[in-house]
Design an enzyme around this catalytic site. Structure first.
Site, PDB file in Angstrom:
ATOM      1  CG  HIS A  46      61.418 122.848 -31.943  1.00 54.92           C
ATOM      2  ND1 HIS A  46      62.641 122.946 -32.561  1.00 54.92           N
ATOM      3  CD2 HIS A  46      60.837 121.706 -32.441  1.00 54.92           C
ATOM      4  CE1 HIS A  46      62.801 121.935 -33.398  1.00 54.92           C
ATOM      5  NE2 HIS A  46      61.729 121.167 -33.333  1.00 54.92           N
ATOM      6  CG  ASP A  88      63.981 125.186 -30.412  1.00 58.36           C
ATOM      7  OD1 ASP A  88      63.687 124.160 -29.770  1.00 58.36           O
ATOM      8  OD2 ASP A  88      64.123 125.214 -31.645  1.00 58.36           O
ATOM      9  CB  SER A 144      62.071 120.155 -36.455  1.00 57.19           C
ATOM     10  OG  SER A 144      62.558 119.409 -35.369  1.00 57.19           O
TER      11      SER A 144
END
Length: 288
Positions: A235, A203, A157
């Protein structure tokens, strides 16, 4: 006399051919570690090396938040390449800890870190990844096990966005792997580090259309690069043990940190879509 000279010349050419054959150079790769890989060996939860670990207190370091170093227990094979891994927004080291022993058991020193705060942005996380690499190679208790010229970065991330920032800042890095990366900067033409961009088809935090895909497409065309889009993934898929992430991360790190062409077979020709791969793009054959 002429026949003797001709024979000598032929022998010299023969010997020169043997010495310069591609296989001879590959066999002498000083960074090659571990047995010849197979699909089973790189998909396994643990590789051929027994692994030890040591904790690094945030109080003992500057520039990042401490973490855990995983490393091959044996020193028989000499030094190893190393990779530092950052967690994402609001997350801690524990969210990416599974990668530590899994990658280390394949023949790397791996440092999973905490960041200074859980809300640090990608540019800060990039600086922290580099600070952790410097600590690992210069001050850590395992620095003698690390080849300081063979280093890489990974992150999830915002940590993935940080991996791109680190590669941009330090072009001497040998590999970068952003995992479902997030960054407001979508364009990375300055990066010179071989980069594997990993996205997820489901995601909704860092959608591939606005993050991983433009990251990949903006990398130089001449760069060794790849884009792996995970199938039926989110994600947060990189936060738990995942065979596909591990398989291609190991192959990328081995190929570019260790210059180990035995792993080229898993990257080129390009992997095809499957139950775990939505899409794979890349530059083949690799040149570095």
């Amino acid at each position: 006399m002429k026949r003797h000279l001709a024979a000598a010349a032929a022998a010299a050419v023969c010997c020169l051919t043997v010495l310069t054959a591609p296989g001879a150079q590959a066999a002498d790769n000083p960074y090659e570690r571990g047995p010849a890989p197979t699909n089973s060996s790189i998909e396994a939860v643990r590789g051929p090396y027994a692994v030890s670990d040591t904790s690094v207190s945030s109080l003992a370091v500057t520039g990042f938040g401490g973490g855990t170093i995983y490393y091959p227990t044996s020193t028989a094979d000499g030094t190893f390449g190393a990779v530092v891994i950052s967690p994402g927004f609001t997350a801690y080291e524990s969210s990416i800890a599974w990668l530590g022993p899994r990658l280390a058991s394949q023949g790397f020193v791996v440092f999973t870190i905490d960041t200074l705060t859980t809300v640090d942005q990608p540019d800060s996380r990039g600086r922290q990844l580099l600070a952790a690499l410097d600590y690992l190679t210069q001050r850590s208790s395992v620095r003698g096990r690390v080849d300081g010229t063979r280093l890489g970065v990974m992150g999830h991330s915002m940590g993935g966005g940080g991996a791109l920032e680190a590669a941009k800042t330090r072009p001497s890095l040998q590999a970068a792997i952003p995992l479902t990366g997030w960054n407001t900067d979508k364009s990375w033409p300055e990066i010179k580090t071989p980069t594997l961009v990993v996205g997820a088809d489901g995601d909704t935090v860092a959608p591939v259309a606005s993050h991983s895909e433009p990251f990949y497409e903006s990398l130089p065309r001449t760069l060794d690069k790849a884009y792996l889009e995970l199938n039926n993934a989110s994600h947060f898929t990189p936060n738990t043990s995942d065979t596909t992430i591990a398989k291609y991360s190991i192959s990328w790190l081995k190929r570019f940190i260790d210059n180990d062409t035995r792993y080229e077979q898993f990257l080129c020709p390009l992997p095809r879509p499957s139950l775990s791969i939505e899409e794979y793009r890349g530059t083949c054959p690799h040149t570095s």
